[in-house]
Every structure is written in C-alpha cells, then in structure tokens.
Design a protein around this motif. Structure first.
Motif, short mmCIF file in Angstrom:
data_model
loop_
_atom_site.label_atom_id
_atom_site.label_comp_id
_atom_site.label_asym_id
_atom_site.label_seq_id
_atom_site.Cartn_x
_atom_site.Cartn_y
_atom_site.Cartn_z
N GLY A 1 0.83 -1.33 0.10
CA GLY A 1 -0.05 0.12 0.11
C GLY A 1 1.04 1.36 0.06
O GLY A 1 0.68 2.22 -0.78
N ARG A 2 1.90 1.30 0.69
CA ARG A 2 2.92 2.54 0.71
C ARG A 2 3.38 2.58 -0.65
O ARG A 2 3.74 3.68 -1.21
CB ARG A 2 3.95 2.09 1.91
N LEU A 3 3.94 1.58 -1.39
CA LEU A 3 4.46 1.63 -2.70
C LEU A 3 3.27 2.25 -3.48
O LEU A 3 3.88 3.09 -4.34
CB LEU A 3 4.78 0.21 -3.28
N CYS A 4 2.23 2.11 -3.60
CA CYS A 4 0.83 2.48 -4.33
C CYS A 4 0.72 3.99 -3.98
O CYS A 4 0.85 4.63 -4.96
CB CYS A 4 -0.23 1.46 -4.28
N ALA A 5 0.79 4.16 -2.75
CA ALA A 5 0.53 5.65 -2.46
C ALA A 5 1.75 6.63 -2.85
O ALA A 5 1.77 7.70 -3.56
CB ALA A 5 0.51 5.72 -0.86
N ASP A 6 2.94 5.93 -2.71
CA ASP A 6 4.19 6.82 -3.30
C ASP A 6 4.40 6.91 -4.67
O ASP A 6 4.55 8.11 -5.29
CB ASP A 6 5.44 6.07 -2.78
N LEU A 7 3.74 5.84 -5.45
CA LEU A 7 3.77 5.98 -7.07
C LEU A 7 2.85 6.98 -7.30
O LEU A 7 2.86 7.72 -8.43
CB LEU A 7 3.66 4.62 -7.61
N ILE B 1 4.88 1.17 -16.17
CA ILE B 1 5.46 2.38 -15.45
C ILE B 1 6.78 2.40 -15.30
O ILE B 1 7.79 3.12 -15.60
CB ILE B 1 4.69 2.92 -14.55
N CYS B 2 7.15 1.04 -14.74
CA CYS B 2 8.62 0.83 -14.19
C CYS B 2 9.50 0.84 -15.47
O CYS B 2 10.34 1.45 -15.65
CB CYS B 2 8.56 -0.48 -13.63
N ARG B 3 8.89 0.25 -16.76
CA ARG B 3 9.96 0.14 -17.72
C ARG B 3 10.07 1.33 -18.49
O ARG B 3 10.94 1.28 -19.28
CB ARG B 3 9.47 -1.12 -18.72
N ARG B 4 9.03 2.32 -18.29
CA ARG B 4 9.27 3.48 -19.21
C ARG B 4 9.43 4.83 -18.08
O ARG B 4 9.49 5.85 -18.45
CB ARG B 4 7.79 3.96 -19.42
N ALA B 5 10.08 4.42 -17.16
CA ALA B 5 10.67 5.46 -15.92
C ALA B 5 11.66 6.37 -16.65
O ALA B 5 11.93 7.35 -16.21
CB ALA B 5 11.04 4.69 -14.79
N PHE B 6 12.26 5.71 -17.89
CA PHE B 6 13.30 6.54 -18.23
C PHE B 6 12.88 7.94 -18.93
O PHE B 6 13.77 8.69 -19.17
CB PHE B 6 14.20 5.87 -19.42
N GLN B 7 11.66 7.70 -19.32
CA GLN B 7 10.88 8.92 -19.87
C GLN B 7 10.46 10.28 -18.99
O GLN B 7 10.25 11.32 -19.22
CB GLN B 7 9.71 8.74 -20.65
N LEU B 8 10.79 10.02 -17.54
CA LEU B 8 10.45 10.68 -16.57
C LEU B 8 11.68 11.64 -16.29
O LEU B 8 12.95 11.17 -16.44
CB LEU B 8 9.99 10.05 -15.44
N ARG C 1 13.33 9.23 -11.22
CA ARG C 1 13.31 7.90 -12.03
C ARG C 1 13.47 6.78 -11.03
O ARG C 1 12.74 5.72 -11.25
CB ARG C 1 14.31 7.73 -13.19
N ASP C 2 14.50 6.83 -10.24
CA ASP C 2 14.95 5.61 -9.31
C ASP C 2 13.70 5.25 -8.64
O ASP C 2 13.54 4.28 -8.11
CB ASP C 2 16.07 5.76 -8.48
N PHE D 1 11.44 1.79 -8.19
CA PHE D 1 11.43 1.35 -7.03
C PHE D 1 9.88 1.24 -6.67
O PHE D 1 9.42 -0.09 -6.36
CB PHE D 1 11.86 2.15 -5.87
N SER D 2 8.97 2.14 -6.57
CA SER D 2 7.50 1.82 -6.25
C SER D 2 6.92 1.16 -7.44
O SER D 2 6.10 0.09 -7.12
CB SER D 2 7.06 3.56 -6.15
#
Length: 212
Positions: free
Chosen positions: A36-42, A60-67, A72-73, A77-78
């Motif tokens: 739940g914490r991971l979801c809230a952070d994301l 989302i994780c695999r496209r994080a390089f676009q952010l 990004r990290d 993680f989340s």
C-alpha cells in the motif's frame, strides 16, 4: 482533481488464498501497509505525468526513463515493487488442496528443467540459497521459438531484463515468510508452488505461444 488511483495487488480470492504462506494479519500488513505504501508513493510520483496514468505498474517501471531524472529511481522502486507483487499473487489458488502442474506445464518444465519434479527441487534450492530482499522469478524467453522457462533472481524490486518475460515470482523479502517459516525458505518455496493454480499458468503459456 482526484489523483490517479493505484490499488495494492492481492490474490484473486483474497488474503485467505495466502494462509499456507502467512497468517491473515501478516498478509494484511504485507498487502495494505507494505505494498500500500508503494502504491501511495507511486500515485504521488506520477501525479503530474498523465501519460503514465492508466498504465500497468510494470509498464510504468519500464518507461521510467521517460520521466525527469530526479524521480526515475523512486518510480522504478515503487512501480517495480507493485509489479513484483502482482506476479507473486497472480496464480495463488483458494483451493486448499495441493496443486501440481498438469500436462501442458509439465511438458514445458520437462523441456526446461528435465522434469516437473526437478523444477520443484531447483526452485526450492534457489529460494534457500537466495539472500533476503529480492524475488525469484520463473520466466519465459521471448527470443526462443520453442517455449522454455528460466529461473532468475533479482534484488530489491528489480524486474527481469529482456528477453525474459515474467511468468510468476516468489517474494523473498523477510516479511513474506519469516512469521510462518522462520529461515526455512525451502519450505516456504514448496508451500508457494503447491498453492499455485497451475491450470492458469498453463493458459498463460498457451496464450504466449499464440503470440509468437
């Protein structure tokens, strides 16, 4: 405006499906506090990036390089943590009987590991050898013309790299097993394997064959 909602993944049949792996209180904490914490952070991290809304956590994780670089990290993680747990819970069955692979899955396991029994042994031993704080994955290889399976270990909430396509995962963070199994990760891995809906696993393998 309400932020994009992300809910914690959990077994299709609810926490009761996890009872051989952990008691209800432990699983409630696992799902609603840790994940739940991971979801809230994301949700906070991608709030200002509508292009990420509606995507699965794995995407989302695999496209994080676009952010922007500064987040990004944290996004990896989340989102990675959510995706890892989605694969962990995906095939857990509510049926209290032991489950074993059917003909379709057994054939792929034979091709990949020698036999279904050999796979069970290797999976348990890999779980026993792994350090805590990661996931053990069963993956298909997208580059192979014949379906083959591979075991991969990842640290933290990392996802398997290409060309491996995740099929299922075993959570090897201490909160997932320590309460019921102590340090006996081998027994924990065995309980997990016998709780899987192998018919559903076989259906996923068949669907991936059709996509080739």
């Amino acid at each position: 405006m309400e932020r994009y909602r992300i809910t914690p993944p959990q077994p299709t049949f609810g926490c009761g499906a996890c009872l051989p792996l952990a008691d209800r209180q432990t699983m409630d904490v696992h799902i609603h506090v840790i994940v739940g914490r991971l979801c809230a952070d994301l949700r906070v991290l991608i709030d200002g990036f509508p292009g990420m809304h509606g995507l699965a956590a794995e995407e989302i994780c695999r496209r994080a390089f676009q952010l922007p670089r500064m987040i990004r990290d944290d996004v990896r993680f989340s989102a990675g943590g959510i995706a890892c747990h989605e694969y962990y819970f995906r095939y857990l069955s509510a049926d209290e009987e032991d489950h074993l692979p059917g003909d379709r899955v057994s054939e792929v396991l034979r091709r990949s590991f020698g036999s279904a029994d050999s796979f069970f042994y290797i999976f348990r031993e890999e779980a026993k050898r792994m350090q805590t704080g990661g996931f053990l994955w069963l993956c298909t290889e997208s580059r192979s013309h014949v379906t083959r399976l591979r075991l991969l270990a990842t640290k933290g909430y990392d996802l398997p790299p290409a060309p491996y396509m995740p099929l299922l995962s075993l959570d090897l963070w201490e909160h997932a097993y320590i309460g019921r199994f102590g340090e006996d990760r081998r027994a924990y891995a065995d309980a997990f394997l016998r709780r899987l809906d192998w018919e559903a696993v076989g259906a996923t393998l068949s669907a991936r064959d059709c996509e080739r």
